[in-house]
Write a protein that holds these residues in place. Structure first.
Motif, PDB file in Angstrom:
ATOM      1  N   LEU A 107       0.819  -1.212   0.000  1.00  0.00           N
ATOM      2  CA  LEU A 107       0.000   0.000   0.000  1.00  0.00           C
ATOM      3  C   LEU A 107       0.855   1.266   0.000  1.00  0.00           C
ATOM      4  N   ILE A 108       2.094   1.171   0.488  1.00  0.00           N
ATOM      5  CA  ILE A 108       2.939   2.370   0.604  1.00  0.00           C
ATOM      6  C   ILE A 108       3.310   2.930  -0.773  1.00  0.00           C
ATOM      7  N   PRO A 109       3.817   2.109  -1.720  1.00  0.00           N
ATOM      8  CA  PRO A 109       4.110   2.641  -3.067  1.00  0.00           C
ATOM      9  C   PRO A 109       2.875   2.677  -3.973  1.00  0.00           C
ATOM     10  N   ARG A 110       1.708   2.397  -3.413  1.00  0.00           N
ATOM     11  CA  ARG A 110       0.445   2.365  -4.154  1.00  0.00           C
ATOM     12  C   ARG A 110       0.442   1.307  -5.250  1.00  0.00           C
ATOM     13  N   PHE A 111       1.062   0.165  -4.972  1.00  0.00           N
ATOM     14  CA  PHE A 111       0.838  -0.984  -5.845  1.00  0.00           C
ATOM     15  C   PHE A 111      -0.621  -1.407  -5.717  1.00  0.00           C
ATOM     16  N   LEU A 112      -1.167  -1.154  -4.530  1.00  0.00           N
ATOM     17  CA  LEU A 112      -2.583  -1.347  -4.243  1.00  0.00           C
ATOM     18  C   LEU A 112      -3.092  -0.065  -3.591  1.00  0.00           C
ATOM     19  N   ASP A 113      -4.392   0.193  -3.713  1.00  0.00           N
ATOM     20  CA  ASP A 113      -4.963   1.388  -3.094  1.00  0.00           C
ATOM     21  C   ASP A 113      -5.909   1.009  -1.969  1.00  0.00           C
ATOM     22  N   ILE A 114      -5.842   1.758  -0.883  1.00  0.00           N
ATOM     23  CA  ILE A 114      -6.682   1.489   0.276  1.00  0.00           C
ATOM     24  C   ILE A 114      -8.150   1.773  -0.051  1.00  0.00           C
ATOM     25  N   ASP A 115      -9.044   1.075   0.669  1.00  0.00           N
ATOM     26  CA  ASP A 115     -10.485   1.314   0.498  1.00  0.00           C
ATOM     27  C   ASP A 115     -10.929   2.542   1.289  1.00  0.00           C
ATOM     28  N   SER A 116     -10.352   2.715   2.467  1.00  0.00           N
ATOM     29  CA  SER A 116     -10.697   3.868   3.301  1.00  0.00           C
ATOM     30  C   SER A 116      -9.518   4.191   4.214  1.00  0.00           C
TER      31      SER A 116
ATOM     32  N   ARG B 203       7.163   6.761  -5.724  1.00  0.00           N
ATOM     33  CA  ARG B 203       7.960   5.541  -5.876  1.00  0.00           C
ATOM     34  C   ARG B 203       9.446   5.828  -6.019  1.00  0.00           C
ATOM     35  N   GLN B 204       9.784   7.068  -6.414  1.00  0.00           N
ATOM     36  CA  GLN B 204      11.191   7.438  -6.511  1.00  0.00           C
ATOM     37  C   GLN B 204      11.852   7.419  -5.133  1.00  0.00           C
ATOM     38  N   GLN B 205      11.048   7.552  -4.078  1.00  0.00           N
ATOM     39  CA  GLN B 205      11.601   7.600  -2.724  1.00  0.00           C
ATOM     40  C   GLN B 205      11.497   6.258  -1.999  1.00  0.00           C
ATOM     41  N   ILE B 206      11.177   5.206  -2.761  1.00  0.00           N
ATOM     42  CA  ILE B 206      11.008   3.882  -2.154  1.00  0.00           C
ATOM     43  C   ILE B 206      11.856   2.863  -2.911  1.00  0.00           C
ATOM     44  N   ALA B 207      12.616   2.069  -2.178  1.00  0.00           N
ATOM     45  CA  ALA B 207      13.371   0.953  -2.764  1.00  0.00           C
ATOM     46  C   ALA B 207      12.829  -0.349  -2.169  1.00  0.00           C
ATOM     47  N   ILE B 208      12.824  -1.408  -2.976  1.00  0.00           N
ATOM     48  CA  ILE B 208      12.234  -2.675  -2.546  1.00  0.00           C
ATOM     49  C   ILE B 208      13.179  -3.827  -2.849  1.00  0.00           C
ATOM     50  N   VAL B 209      13.351  -4.710  -1.873  1.00  0.00           N
ATOM     51  CA  VAL B 209      14.081  -5.969  -2.067  1.00  0.00           C
ATOM     52  C   VAL B 209      13.149  -7.081  -1.601  1.00  0.00           C
ATOM     53  N   THR B 210      12.846  -8.012  -2.489  1.00  0.00           N
ATOM     54  CA  THR B 210      11.871  -9.049  -2.165  1.00  0.00           C
ATOM     55  C   THR B 210      12.519 -10.431  -2.119  1.00  0.00           C
ATOM     56  N   GLN B 211      11.742 -11.380  -1.625  1.00  0.00           N
ATOM     57  CA  GLN B 211      12.185 -12.769  -1.593  1.00  0.00           C
ATOM     58  C   GLN B 211      12.398 -13.288  -3.013  1.00  0.00           C
TER      59      GLN B 211
END
Length: 603
Positions: A411-420, A439-447
């Motif tokens: 939800l933080i980088p808005r890959f998904l949007d909150i309902d409320s 998203r320019q201010q977010i970096a992600i490392v995943t499994q």
């Protein structure tokens, strides 16, 4: 256990009561709507189209001249023995064929250029459009289906535009000129010929409707084959591990048989269409020879006029027969265009709102206030969650599978949007700022480490395309990747294979971390970044992560509690709610949910 594949049960391991076969996810557009959309795509090339159509007119006029020239050849040369006509006519024939060849080259090349340009534009626009879609879009559309639309469907449009368009426009002008010549030579015989024309058009129209339906089914089955191929190739380790090669062979064979069945139905109709047109043409020619022959015998028409008329009529019927051949191509192109335009009409669910501003550099905190989220407006995954994360804090998020940990960070980088509710960074709601600045201010490392089939250098520099070679080298060093990179055959220029297949799990993860280090974003999300690694690799990656996390606001999702004991704060998420929070020692002392998770791993 016997595995049964059939038309009613193509996926034998699926509960049929709760199973819906893959659909085309495609609405049906009318031919007019499709052609209007194609016209908008063609419009930028209007100038070249006009030139090509003018040269088609020239080509068609010269084709009619070829038919007309039979009259002086027979009447003046062979009947009247006129030597002056014999002296001039060969030069006239040479000029006709020369200018016809030039016209053919010009209009064919220009139309091929326009057709290929349209396909290039459509593929680019389709790819760009898909890239704007949120994560939920890729849950609805299988990878193979999307690949099929970009490659197979657009290729069918290309075939229809580049080949069928060329043929149909040329044949249209050619038929107009030849019919004009036919009426000029003998309008009475021409009227008899026109009695046959509606009969010739009928099978084209009737079969055309069936071609359209079969074309749509063919493209859908082709997309299903692409899905099956993609799943099998990407999951080949599991296939081999479970010795399911025979099962996958049968499953793929069943899918190919479905495609084969539809293709054969299409081939049967195409094979039937041509002999029908040939027979109708034979009826027309027989009728004309009988009527025309009577006129020649009666002396009301010359042999030259009759043979010129017959040649023009046969030449005019060729475009009608050609229409029967290109009709299936056009129908396949229209069916594919319907699938492509339907996909392009899907509006991204997550976009910049009107008047969105750029997010200033992160300085203070991230606040989650009464947020709720559900997939497809069904069962809620996040329930009225409240959380404040100050700048520079390392926050660990733990809990059992399905509790909502990854959803929360998505939800933080808005890959998904909150309902409320709201998520605010430095007091600014993330829905009020542009996606790019967020998203320019977010970096992600995943499994699941995502690397490209490219060089080590290009995979790292993906984090900052403006970075220098020295910056890339420093990022690799900070990620403890420099030593093994320099030992590769070509160092940073080594191609690492699809998904980094030529590297070990730990090496792939360190390249991913180097990419995140190079981006140097103030907010960092680590989603099970070490869970798939062995102990030795985890140790190396953990050191790289410590460098990455320096001076960053970090969200750490981990099942291995040993990796998060040093985090500033730990929250326990269960059922979409925060049920506990505190440091490692504080949570153990409470003897609650966190202690239960801890004991499950260490006792």
């Amino acid at each position: 256990m016997r595995i049964a594949f059939s038309a009613n049960n193509p996926w034998p391991f699926t509960n049929q009561a709760n199973f819906t076969k893959p659909s085309s996810q495609c609405t049906t557009m009318t031919n007019k709507e499709i052609l209007n959309r194609l016209y908008q795509v063609i419009l930028p090339y209007k100038g070249k189209l006009i030139i090509s159509m003018l040269t088609m007119v020239v080509f068609s006029a010269l084709t009619s001249a070829q038919a007309w020239i039979l009259k002086p050849v027979i009447d003046d040369i062979f009947v009247n023995k006129d030597s002056s006509v014999l002296a001039l006519l060969p030069f006239a024939i040479i000029l006709i064929f020369l200018f016809k060849a030039i016209a053919y080259y010009v209009y064919t090349f220009l139309l091929q250029f326009v057709g290929q340009s349209i396909i290039r534009d459509m593929r680019t626009r389709l790819f760009t459009h898909i890239n704007t879609q949120p994560l939920s879009f890729f849950h609805e559309y299988p990878t193979g289906n999307l690949i099929s639309r970009i490659i197979s469907d657009v290729s069918q449009i290309q075939n229809a535009v580049s080949n069928a368009l060329v043929s149909s426009l040329r044949d249209f002008f050619q038929m107009i000129f030849l019919l004009a010549l036919v009426f000029y030579l003998n309008w009475k015989l021409a009227m008899f010929a026109f009695i046959i024309l509606p009969i010739a058009i009928f099978p084209i129209v009737t079969l055309g409707r069936r071609f359209r339906k079969l074309s749509t089914r063919t493209q859908e089955e082709t997309a299903n084959v692409s899905d099956r191929l993609y799943e099998n190739i990407t999951g080949n380790r599991i296939v081999k591990a479970f010795c399911r090669e025979d099962y996958e062979d049968k499953r793929f064979g069943f899918q190919i048989d479905r495609l084969f069945s539809v293709t054969i139905k299409d081939a049967r109709l195409r094979s039937l269409q041509h002999p029908i047109m040939e027979f109708i043409g034979g009826l027309a020619i027989a009728l004309i020879i009988w009527l025309g022959g009577k006129e020649v015998i009666a002396g009301s028409a010359t042999p030259g006029t009759f043979f010129s008329f017959l040649g023009a009529l046969i030449a005019a019927y060729e475009p009608v027969k050609a229409l029967s051949k290109i009709n299936p191509i056009i129908q396949r192109g229209l069916a594919s265009a319907n699938r492509v335009f339907t996909l392009m009409d899907i509006e991204p669910k997550i976009t910049d709102k009107e008047g969105a501003i750029s997010l200033p550099p992160f300085t203070r905190d991230i606040v989650f206030q009464d947020i709720c989220f559900s997939y497809d407006n069904e069962d809620q995954v996040i329930h009225n969650l409240n959380l404040t994360v100050p700048r520079g804090e390392a926050l660990a998020i733990v809990g059992s599978s399905g509790g909502g940990k990854t959803t929360l960070t998505n939800l933080i980088p808005r890959f998904l949007d909150i309902d409320s509710g709201s998520i605010a960074i430095d007091g600014k709601d993330i829905r009020d700022v542009t996606l790019a600045s967020l998203r320019q201010q977010i970096a992600i490392v995943t499994q699941q480490t995502i690397l490209f089939n490219d060089t080590v250098y290009n995979n790292i520099v993906y984090g900052d395309l403006e970075a220098s070679a020295e910056d890339v080298r420093n990022a690799a060093s900070a990620a403890f990747a420099l030593d093994f990179v320099e030992k590769l055959p070509k160092g940073f220029d080594t191609i690492i294979g699809e998904g980094g297949a030529r590297l070990s799990g730990g090496e792939r993860q360190r390249i991913s971390i180097a990419r995140a280090i190079l981006k140097n974003a103030p907010i960092l999300i680590l989603d099970e970044a070490t869970s798939a690694l062995d102990t030795e690799s985890e140790r190396e990656v953990q050191k790289a992560l410590e460098n990455l996390m320096k001076n960053k606001t970090t969200f750490v999702i981990a099942h291995r509690l040993s990796t998060i004991v040093n985090c500033d704060r730990i929250i326990v998420v269960k059922g979409g709610r925060i049920v506990e929070e505190g440091t490692h020692e504080e949570l153990l002392a409470r003897k609650g949910e966190y202690e239960l998770l801890y004991n499950m791993q260490f006792k």
